[in-house]
Enzyme design. Structure first.
Site, PDB file in Angstrom:
ATOM      1  N   HIS A  83       0.831  -1.198   0.000  1.00  0.00           N
ATOM      2  CA  HIS A  83       0.000   0.000   0.000  1.00  0.00           C
ATOM      3  C   HIS A  83       0.869   1.253   0.000  1.00  0.00           C
ATOM      4  CE1 HIS A  83      -3.587   2.391   0.812  1.00  0.00           C
ATOM      5  NE2 HIS A  83      -2.802   3.141   1.562  1.00  0.00           N
ATOM      6  N   ASP A 162     -14.900   3.418   7.267  1.00  0.00           N
ATOM      7  CA  ASP A 162     -13.917   4.342   6.690  1.00  0.00           C
ATOM      8  C   ASP A 162     -14.575   5.241   5.652  1.00  0.00           C
ATOM      9  OD1 ASP A 162     -11.162   5.324   6.381  1.00  0.00           O
ATOM     10  OD2 ASP A 162     -11.398   4.549   4.353  1.00  0.00           O
ATOM     11  N   ARG A 169     -14.339  13.508   7.632  1.00  0.00           N
ATOM     12  CA  ARG A 169     -13.033  14.148   7.870  1.00  0.00           C
ATOM     13  C   ARG A 169     -12.726  15.173   6.787  1.00  0.00           C
ATOM     14  NH1 ARG A 169      -9.239   9.326   7.674  1.00  0.00           N
ATOM     15  NH2 ARG A 169      -7.600  10.892   7.862  1.00  0.00           N
ATOM     16  N   SER A 184      -7.414   4.476   9.247  1.00  0.00           N
ATOM     17  CA  SER A 184      -8.072   4.420   7.938  1.00  0.00           C
ATOM     18  C   SER A 184      -7.345   3.441   7.017  1.00  0.00           C
ATOM     19  CB  SER A 184      -8.095   5.835   7.335  1.00  0.00           C
ATOM     20  OG  SER A 184      -8.445   5.812   5.975  1.00  0.00           O
ATOM     21  N   LYS A 188      -8.390  -0.982   6.280  1.00  0.00           N
ATOM     22  CA  LYS A 188      -8.641  -1.527   4.938  1.00  0.00           C
ATOM     23  C   LYS A 188      -7.684  -2.679   4.625  1.00  0.00           C
ATOM     24  CE  LYS A 188      -8.722   2.778   3.569  1.00  0.00           C
ATOM     25  NZ  LYS A 188      -8.733   4.053   2.855  1.00  0.00           N
TER      26      LYS A 188
HETATM   27  N1  URA Z   1      -5.217   7.223   2.733  1.00  0.00           N
HETATM   28  C1  URA Z   1      -6.244   6.608   3.371  1.00  0.00           C
HETATM   29  O1  URA Z   1      -6.683   5.542   2.949  1.00  0.00           O
HETATM   30  N2  URA Z   1      -6.779   7.200   4.464  1.00  0.00           N
HETATM   31  C2  URA Z   1      -6.331   8.367   4.952  1.00  0.00           C
HETATM   32  O2  URA Z   1      -6.851   8.835   5.948  1.00  0.00           O
HETATM   33  C3  URA Z   1      -5.266   8.997   4.289  1.00  0.00           C
HETATM   34  C4  URA Z   1      -4.720   8.392   3.194  1.00  0.00           C
END
Ligand code: URA
Ligand code: CA
Length: 442
Positions: A83, A162, A169, A184, A188
């Site tokens: 990621h 999220d 946010r 966040s 995932k």
């Molecule tokens: N990428 C994400 O998936 N979440 C965030 O809060 C910031 C970057």
């Protein structure tokens, strides 16, 4: 029984929340029982007061469990996910997936679309004619088992917490909080089902984290969350103060990835892919020695095996693999123009954020969620910080489908460069490697 104003007050006053309190808030929010205004106040309290690692881990797990937890056990072997925290000209995933898969790593990648100035891997892949990024669960698992890697869009049921929290946010100025970003991203990754995780945490003008120290802290926390969740995680902290590769745009980044797999990529892009690829091989238990892993990956580029793997993934996902050889099969913009250097010297700075926003406004990205992407447009850079430039020679080439936008973008790109008379040092790309045991800084 919990009372939401008391939980908010506790965090507002700098207190530590229990796992039960955090789960109560997240579950209630996802079910629609706790309103946006209370969660907004909670997010702002977290923004100012922070969360410790135990709280951040509880938040991550509460979010991860808010929807489907993907089960990848039907895929044989150790599944490794990668990621990136998002950047400009970040073609890494497109190169790394086939490269690592060509060496035996199993990668079941769920990826997002680009939003704002950062590109999304799914959008880039959709510039290949026929390529499908909406695989059923069964197809996805079958392709990973047979080919080694597959990439699909995130299912709607993955971490609904999220989706709701991120949208909130975004409009309450609480995006750039380390515990909120960590939860966040890691929620995932954990819900996505991988056994091991490699993170590329970016810092600099083109990244979420502007400062190196903040990116290092974010990396450290995410690695520890991974450990506590039983998913071994290694994080790299890398420079995003200038674009990573030379292409900013969807079809253009497909070309850049194909070139990298043919051994002709920019050295920064290649080095990062090799480093992350070695890490994935070691995490997957395929190789103990990183130097040997690196040699294997280089060998797979030289022999054409890595490029073949990319073609195989494209073919299996419905795309035309010939597009990776004959680039005229990819969407191409009608107009292009060079951005010329206005004096002799060295590139001192490239404003990655401004370039990313310019590419987005040309049509390469979305300003709103349902905007359509123009896969053909973008910007090719002709050099990076430290490279020599000559007056009248190109700094970059802009591709557009509209002459007005072309002229505008040329000026924006020009304004993104700073040229110095004296020699400028190249920027170091890889700045730290973080494991649960150790932090190495370079
Ligand atoms: N990428 C994400 O998936 N979440 C965030 O809060 C910031 C970057
Ligand atoms: Ca990404």
């Amino acid at each position: 029984m919990f009372f939401v104003p008391e939980i908010i007050e506790k965090k507002r006053n700098g207190g530590r929340l229990s796992g039960e309190e955090i789960h109560y808030l997240i579950d209630g929010y996802v079910r629609g029982e706790i309103p946006d205004y209370q969660i907004s106040a909670f997010l702002m309290a977290v923004y100012f007061r922070g969360m410790d690692e135990a709280e951040t881990t509880e938040l991550t797990m509460a979010m991860a469990r808010s929807g489907e937890m993907v089960d990848l056990s039907a895929i044989e072997g150790v599944k490794v996910d990668k990621h990136s925290s998002g950047g400009i000209a970040d073609t890494t995933t497109l190169v790394l997936l086939p490269l690592a898969a060509s060496a035996g790593v199993k990668i079941a990648k769920m990826s997002g679309r680009g939003l704002g100035h950062t590109g999304g891997t799914i959008d880039k892949l959709e510039s290949i004619p026929g390529f499908s990024t909406e695989l059923s669960k069964d197809e996805f698992i079958k392709i990973v088992n047979e080919v080694g890697a597959a990439i699909t869009g995130q299912s709607k049921d993955l971490v609904p917490a999220d989706k709701k929290l991120y949208a909130l946010r975004d409009v309450t100025a609480t995006v750039d909080s380390i515990p909120l970003i960590a939860a966040s991203i890691m929620s995932k990754k954990i819900a996505g089902g991988a056994d091991r995780i490699v993170l590329d945490v970016k810092f600099g003008g083109g990244a979420f984290m502007k400062r190196y120290e903040d990116a290092l802290e974010l990396a450290r926390i995410m690695v520890n969350i991974g450990k506590l969740a039983g998913r071994r995680t290694v994080a790299y902290v890398t420079d995003m103060d200038q674009p990573l590769g030379l292409a900013v745009g969807n079809a253009m980044e497909i070309i850049e990835a194909a070139e990298a797999l043919k051994g002709r990529g920019h050295e920064d892009l290649l080095n990062l892919c090799l480093e992350l690829g070695c890490e994935m091989m070691v995490l997957a238990g395929l190789e103990k020695d990183k130097q040997k892993a690196r040699e294997k990956l280089l060998e797979n580029i030289k022999s054409g095996k890595a490029l073949e793997k990319f073609k195989e993934i494209v073919r299996r996902q419905g795309g035309n693999p010939d597009a990776l050889e004959d680039y005229s099969l990819l969407p191409r913009a009608r107009f292009s123009r060079e951005v010329e250097a206005w004096e002799d010297g060295f590139i001192e700075m490239i404003d990655a954020l401004r370039l990313g926003l310019t590419a987005m406004k040309l049509g390469a990205g979305r300003q709103k969620k349902d905007d359509r992407i123009d896969h053909s447009v973008g910007i090719w850079l002709c050099g990076k910080v430290g490279d020599r430039v000559e007056k009248g020679k190109p700094l970059a080439i802009v591709h557009a489908n509209d002459e007005g936008k072309l002229s505008w973008a040329v000026e924006e790109v020009k304004g993104s460069f700073r040229i110095a008379r004296e020699k400028v040092e190249k920027r170091k790309l890889i700045r730290a490697r973080v494991t649960a045991e150790n932090i190495e800084e370079f």
